[in-house]
Design a protein around this motif. Sequence first.
Motif, PDB file in Angstrom:
ATOM      1  N   ARG A 148      49.135  37.101  28.602  1.00 26.69           N
ATOM      2  CA  ARG A 148      48.769  37.156  27.191  1.00 26.69           C
ATOM      3  C   ARG A 148      49.648  36.231  26.343  1.00 26.69           C
ATOM      4  N   GLU A 149      50.928  36.142  26.713  1.00 28.03           N
ATOM      5  CA  GLU A 149      51.854  35.296  25.945  1.00 28.03           C
ATOM      6  C   GLU A 149      51.433  33.829  25.969  1.00 28.03           C
ATOM      7  N   LYS A 196      47.430  33.540  24.141  1.00 26.88           N
ATOM      8  CA  LYS A 196      47.269  33.672  22.688  1.00 26.88           C
ATOM      9  C   LYS A 196      47.548  32.363  21.957  1.00 26.88           C
ATOM     10  N   HIS A 197      48.097  31.395  22.678  1.00 27.34           N
ATOM     11  CA  HIS A 197      48.312  30.091  22.064  1.00 27.34           C
ATOM     12  C   HIS A 197      47.245  29.079  22.459  1.00 27.34           C
ATOM     13  N   ALA A 232      42.773  37.443  23.353  1.00 25.75           N
ATOM     14  CA  ALA A 232      44.138  37.519  23.865  1.00 25.75           C
ATOM     15  C   ALA A 232      44.939  38.639  23.208  1.00 25.75           C
ATOM     16  N   GLU A 233      44.727  38.832  21.904  1.00 23.61           N
ATOM     17  CA  GLU A 233      45.504  39.878  21.227  1.00 23.61           C
ATOM     18  C   GLU A 233      44.611  41.011  20.752  1.00 23.61           C
ATOM     19  N   ASP A 234      43.485  41.190  21.412  1.00 21.36           N
ATOM     20  CA  ASP A 234      42.520  42.210  20.996  1.00 21.36           C
ATOM     21  C   ASP A 234      41.976  42.907  22.241  1.00 21.36           C
TER      22      ASP A 234
END
Lengths: 195, 195
Positions: free
Chosen positions: B157-158, B161-162, B169-171
């Motif tokens: 995920r880290e 998300k970019h 990614a953050e959901d």
Amino acid sequence: MHAARKLFSNSPYSAVSMSAIAEEAGVSKANLYHHFPSKDALFMAVLRCACSDSAALLSQVSGESGDVRRSLKSLALRQLHNMQADPEGARLVLREIFDSGPERGKLLAEQILRDNFSAKVRMLRSAQNRGELKADVDPAFVLFMISAANIMYFQSREVMKHLPDVTFAEDADRFGDLMADFLACWLVPERGPGP
Amino acid sequence: MHAARKLFSNSPYSAVSMSAIAEEAGVSKANLYHHFPSKDALFMAVLRCACSDSAALLSQVSGESGDVRRSLKSLALRQLHNMQADPEGARLVLREIFDSGPERGKLLAEQILRDNFSAKVRMLRSAQNRGELKADVDPAFVLFMISAANIMYFQSREVMKHLPDVTFAEDADRFGDLMADFLACWLVPERGPGP
DNA sequence: GTCTATATAATGATAGAC
DNA sequence: GTCTATCATTATATAGAC
């Protein structure tokens, strides 16, 4: 760097000593410090090299043309093939992806993965516009699933092959077939010749 | 062991010193060696504990009943939920899966993963016999893909998300929806009420 | 059970000769 | 460029008092 790449790909950074690298390379430890100012600098040089290698390999794929039925399967197969052709480089980059914290993860995404990923998303979007890929699927999710499957296959074969009912653990061709079947569920079915 | 678990889950074995564990736990280094004969024994105790924890969590899922439409989605969602509920334990076990060589991979597969995996395969086979799951899919491959997606989501995920265009990614909820849609392609479509 | 103090080996890194 | 010899630090592990 060849010796360092070999050792760093099989053990995490802290488990690889400069002595071990020197011994593997057949030179003295002090000689390493003549060419690289620190252990970290040597590791970074190895990582940069491995990243550019795999980036070069991956960019071959996006140059292919043809409809998405072929290119999606080709994308998946070649991604796995590239990892298996250079397992040391692949392990290095994957370890960096998995273990990197927020700051290093951002660097990796923006400097190395981003352009390639965007290019593939554009490829899938245009396939959706041509009506070859189902309109309601998320291109980024498709790419995510392909990478997830390939990476998991590449990284966990040693475990999987000892699980019952896993027929594809030691048979990359069978895994490729299963992947191809699975990718087909996102494609718009080909038109038959009609009545 | 709590302190050791925390440190071992964030750094590889060789990067965690007994001094650091002692400091984290607020005891002396010699005290650790009073309770555990070696660093390796302490690590193994932590790993065993984490494995039994995650095994206990996973076994809850297989006890569920209902048709495969619900249980397959439930399986996927709860697997991810369990990893997010105990990220330290999950990271420990995943590192062991990814980095373990042939001998340790075999132990892990046979002693910890095997029973749970077989139970899930049986669940999917019986769903195929009932006509709920398509007959031509490989149950082990279905389980492999679910795990691959969840593990990849959890671990990268880290980085993700970019990346542009990655909306999930953050959901985690959106990711769950995408997974559910994707799982549906292996199910036999539900019969409508008829004409 | 917990501590201080210590033994012993290996680590990353440096100095200086050839 | 490569080496031997060495530094300061840290590592795992132990001894023995309380």
